[in-house]
Design a protein around this motif. Sequence first.
Motif, PDB file in Angstrom:
ATOM      1  N   ASP A 148      47.745 -16.523 -49.700  1.00 31.72           N
ATOM      2  CA  ASP A 148      48.821 -17.022 -48.848  1.00 31.72           C
ATOM      3  C   ASP A 148      48.593 -16.555 -47.422  1.00 31.72           C
ATOM      4  OD1 ASP A 148      50.204 -18.114 -51.059  1.00 31.72           O
ATOM      5  OD2 ASP A 148      50.980 -16.118 -51.535  1.00 31.72           O
TER       6      ASP A 148
ATOM      7  N   ALA B  64      49.581 -15.188 -43.964  1.00 34.15           N
ATOM      8  CA  ALA B  64      50.707 -14.417 -43.439  1.00 34.15           C
ATOM      9  C   ALA B  64      51.372 -15.203 -42.321  1.00 34.15           C
ATOM     10  CB  ALA B  64      50.221 -13.070 -42.921  1.00 34.15           C
TER      11      ALA B  64
ATOM     12  N   THR C  83      44.500 -11.055 -42.443  1.00 32.40           N
ATOM     13  CA  THR C  83      45.957 -11.124 -42.400  1.00 32.40           C
ATOM     14  C   THR C  83      46.526 -11.928 -43.557  1.00 32.40           C
ATOM     15  OG1 THR C  83      45.842 -13.059 -40.947  1.00 32.40           O
ATOM     16  CG2 THR C  83      45.994 -10.876 -39.900  1.00 32.40           C
ATOM     17  N   SER C  84      45.666 -12.494 -44.419  1.00 30.75           N
ATOM     18  CA  SER C  84      46.134 -13.271 -45.551  1.00 30.75           C
ATOM     19  C   SER C  84      46.554 -12.360 -46.691  1.00 30.75           C
ATOM     20  CB  SER C  84      45.040 -14.223 -46.040  1.00 30.75           C
ATOM     21  OG  SER C  84      44.675 -15.108 -45.003  1.00 30.75           O
ATOM     22  N   SER C  85      47.500 -12.832 -47.497  1.00 29.28           N
ATOM     23  CA  SER C  85      47.960 -12.107 -48.677  1.00 29.28           C
ATOM     24  C   SER C  85      47.258 -12.689 -49.899  1.00 29.28           C
ATOM     25  CB  SER C  85      49.483 -12.237 -48.809  1.00 29.28           C
ATOM     26  OG  SER C  85      49.919 -11.659 -50.011  1.00 29.28           O
TER      27      SER C  85
ATOM     28  N   THR D  92      46.650 -12.561 -54.046  1.00 28.87           N
ATOM     29  CA  THR D  92      47.176 -12.113 -55.335  1.00 28.87           C
ATOM     30  C   THR D  92      46.219 -12.573 -56.430  1.00 28.87           C
ATOM     31  OG1 THR D  92      49.444 -12.322 -54.545  1.00 28.87           O
ATOM     32  CG2 THR D  92      49.125 -12.204 -56.934  1.00 28.87           C
TER      33      THR D  92
ATOM     34  N   ASP E 135      43.582  -5.813 -58.046  1.00 28.27           N
ATOM     35  CA  ASP E 135      43.086  -5.953 -56.675  1.00 28.27           C
ATOM     36  C   ASP E 135      42.003  -7.011 -56.557  1.00 28.27           C
ATOM     37  OD1 ASP E 135      44.781  -3.962 -55.770  1.00 28.27           O
ATOM     38  OD2 ASP E 135      43.337  -2.365 -56.177  1.00 28.27           O
TER      39      ASP E 135
END
Length: 530
Positions: A404, A406, A415-417, A419, A440
């Motif tokens: 996702d 940010a 800066t991306s999330s 998961t 992780d």
Amino acid sequence: MRVQLYDTTLRDGSQGEGVNFSLQDKLLITKRLDELGFDFVEGGFPASNEKDAEYFQQVADLNLKHAVVCAFGMTRRRGIEARDDAGLQGLVASKAKVCTIVGKTSDLHVTEVLRVSLEENLAMISDSIAYLVSEGRRVFYDAEHFFDGFAANPDYALQTILAAQNAGAEIVVCCDTNGGSLPERIAETLDRVRKSVRVPLGIHCHNDCDVAVANSVRAVDHGAIQVQGTINGIGERCGNADLISVAGNLALKKGHTVLHGTGVGHLTELSRYVYELANMNFRNGQPYVGRSAFTHKGGMHVHAVNRIAHSYEHIDPALVGNERRILVSELSGKSNIVAKTTKYKLEHDDKLMKQILDRVVELESEGYQFEAAEASFDLLVRKCAGLHKSRFQRIHYRVNVQMDQAPESGDVPGTSSVTTEAIVKVRVGDRIEHVAGEGDGPVNALDNSLRKALVPTYPELGSMKLVDYKVRVINSAEGTAARVRVVIECVDDEEAVWSTVGVSENVIEASWIALVDAYEHKLSRNDNGV
């Protein structure tokens, strides 16, 4: 003959690229060197930094049995009295019983680097040593660039060490500082020097021509009574003479007395201890103490070693605390397999041995390697011998990676999330476990999910940890479709360490194969006495 070993790992060794010891590391290494019977430990340069100055204050509280701690310093600066020189004052303040002073031997260094006259350099050497002796210190003199200086101007080089001798130096150590000398120059120079000096000589070699150990041993042949070096040969540029190999050669090949008690028998342990504290990788091919030093892979070699160990080994590995290892690969013969399977207490069965060997050859043709994955090889043997019982079966797994952006971050990297979730469905006995876990990354998520599925039935898996993960492309010509080999290393609370391997065109599948082997090995380790 008794040969003194002078260790400078904590000073000269710490000048190697990527090497840094904390104060606690230095104290721990000092204690370990003392336990093994080293004669001298050079703790550092007390005038250069607060850590080294503090080391000498704390090392005085250690109850050392054998090693004498030495402080390192340089000759006084030009134009001042020795008693007013800050470096020499630091040596006195260190309270070290031995001070090692380095001074210039080469006239080139005297006139072009120090920018002093040849006479002033002689005075700097003499004044510095005489001052420390007057303060009750034993002094060793390190004659820097000695072999290069002697080759260029032997008369002046000799004057420098005579100045050190006449001022009270206990030993003059001839240094091959640039590491460019070969054994014949070492021998010839020492033979000439010994005719002119009355104090004992030592040797300090760097490894820029890969002959520092050979030069050190040759120096002992020609009169040196002290060898300076570092553990594992760490040090500036290409490093120093490796005292591990020096000790092995002098004691086991030349019949000299080095260290005290059983020190030589603990060289492997010492080598690995220093690597760990320095956070450096072991050198598998390191003589005497490397993991590969007494490792046999070729079938002809193993066949001979099984009959007469010294047929392919220059010493008994136990003499330095090491061990023999037998590898299996496509180069192996039945002798390798027999040697590797003795712990399973299998009856000698040529058909079974051939079956195991054929399976190894088949898997290695697909990209597997078992040299660094002995746990996977153990499972292969157990399967071929009908001894393995799988504790769980995969039904399917799925790994999702979601990224996702940010808010308001644009395209800024990092800066991306991200998961990562793994869903695993396995059969454990009569039950189906269908679980999900996050991590992780894909491997961590798979590990967490598999652990969640298995620990309720096998609680002993809770102590298992993945500590290393390596990926290697096998057939790089295939580009992004190439096969990869994954090796996983695990440990548990019982201090067992084991490695497993998986191969696939898909890195996640290769990781799954290695993970499954890791869990299966942990669960089956005590079966049938294995």
